[in-house]
Design a protein around this motif. Structure first.
Motif, PDB file in Angstrom:
ATOM      1  N   THR A  26     -35.821  18.482  41.560  1.00 11.91           N
ATOM      2  CA  THR A  26     -33.386  18.736  42.059  1.00 11.91           C
ATOM      3  C   THR A  26     -33.632  17.776  40.882  1.00 11.91           C
ATOM      4  OG1 THR A  26     -34.607  17.589  43.136  1.00 11.91           O
ATOM      5  CG2 THR A  26     -34.353  18.783  44.203  1.00 11.91           C
ATOM      6  N   HIS A  29     -31.237  18.542  38.263  1.00 13.09           N
ATOM      7  CA  HIS A  29     -29.881  19.129  38.418  1.00 13.09           C
ATOM      8  C   HIS A  29     -28.840  17.926  38.013  1.00 13.09           C
ATOM      9  CE1 HIS A  29     -30.640  23.248  38.582  1.00 13.09           C
ATOM     10  NE2 HIS A  29     -31.757  23.015  38.736  1.00 13.09           N
ATOM     11  N   PHE A  30     -30.050  16.829  38.374  1.00 12.99           N
ATOM     12  CA  PHE A  30     -28.873  15.537  39.068  1.00 12.99           C
ATOM     13  C   PHE A  30     -27.350  15.536  37.855  1.00 12.99           C
ATOM     14  CE2 PHE A  30     -28.292  11.312  39.431  1.00 12.99           C
ATOM     15  CZ  PHE A  30     -27.626  10.349  40.586  1.00 12.99           C
ATOM     16  N   GLN A  31     -26.447  15.016  38.761  1.00 17.02           N
ATOM     17  CA  GLN A  31     -25.027  15.217  37.869  1.00 17.02           C
ATOM     18  C   GLN A  31     -25.657  16.352  36.201  1.00 17.02           C
ATOM     19  OE1 GLN A  31     -26.342  10.528  35.953  1.00 17.02           O
ATOM     20  NE2 GLN A  31     -24.868   9.982  38.484  1.00 17.02           N
ATOM     21  N   THR A  32     -25.475  17.374  37.023  1.00 22.26           N
ATOM     22  CA  THR A  32     -25.115  17.697  35.877  1.00 22.26           C
ATOM     23  C   THR A  32     -24.151  18.737  36.024  1.00 22.26           C
ATOM     24  OG1 THR A  32     -26.669  19.917  36.970  1.00 22.26           O
ATOM     25  CG2 THR A  32     -27.858  18.066  35.470  1.00 22.26           C
ATOM     26  N   GLY A  33     -23.296  18.775  37.333  1.00 15.58           N
ATOM     27  CA  GLY A  33     -22.201  19.787  37.353  1.00 15.58           C
ATOM     28  C   GLY A  33     -22.497  20.254  38.013  1.00 15.58           C
ATOM     29  N   THR A  35     -22.862  23.160  41.520  1.00 13.23           N
ATOM     30  CA  THR A  35     -22.396  23.670  41.876  1.00 13.23           C
ATOM     31  C   THR A  35     -22.627  24.584  43.145  1.00 13.23           C
ATOM     32  OG1 THR A  35     -21.301  25.858  40.982  1.00 13.23           O
ATOM     33  CG2 THR A  35     -19.607  24.468  40.582  1.00 13.23           C
ATOM     34  N   THR A  46     -26.920  24.878  47.006  1.00 12.01           N
ATOM     35  CA  THR A  46     -27.328  25.337  44.983  1.00 12.01           C
ATOM     36  C   THR A  46     -28.806  25.248  44.866  1.00 12.01           C
ATOM     37  OG1 THR A  46     -28.622  23.065  45.177  1.00 12.01           O
ATOM     38  CG2 THR A  46     -25.908  23.076  45.258  1.00 12.01           C
TER      39      THR A  46
END
Length: 95
Positions: A26, A29-33, A35, A46
């Motif tokens: 997880t 995926h942090f601060q990757t935009g 959706t 997600t």
């Protein structure tokens, strides 16, 4: 590591390591935009949720194949044989 009656310590050690491994997924995926999609109940999901749950499922079924599990994204699995004494509940991060 498979054991019919694992100790609390062995279960805790496993759970902490599994959570760390899922957390690494997880965090990637942090601060990757990223959706969020909406499930039928309108709750968010997600790719990070799905990948984290899948990692946990893979670990549990590898190390504790006799244990049942219930996951938010992929439902229930009973392990080898019904009526397992242990059930893991997996609820990844929301959105």
């Amino acid at each position: 590591m498979t054991n019919h009656d694992p100790s609390v310590d062995s279960l805790l050690d496993f759970a902490l390591d599994a959570a760390w491994q899922a957390g690494r997924i997880t965090l990637g995926h942090f601060q990757t935009g990223l959706t969020a999609e909406r499930k039928a109940d309108n709750s968010p999901v997600t790719i990070a949720d799905r990948q984290a749950e899948q990692k946990l499922r893979d670990l549990i079924t590898t190390y504790w194949p006799d244990h049942a599990l219930i996951g938010e994204e992929y439902g229930r699995a009973d392990g080898r044989g019904a009526g397992s004494r242990y059930t893991w509940i997996i609820d990844p991060i929301d959105g």
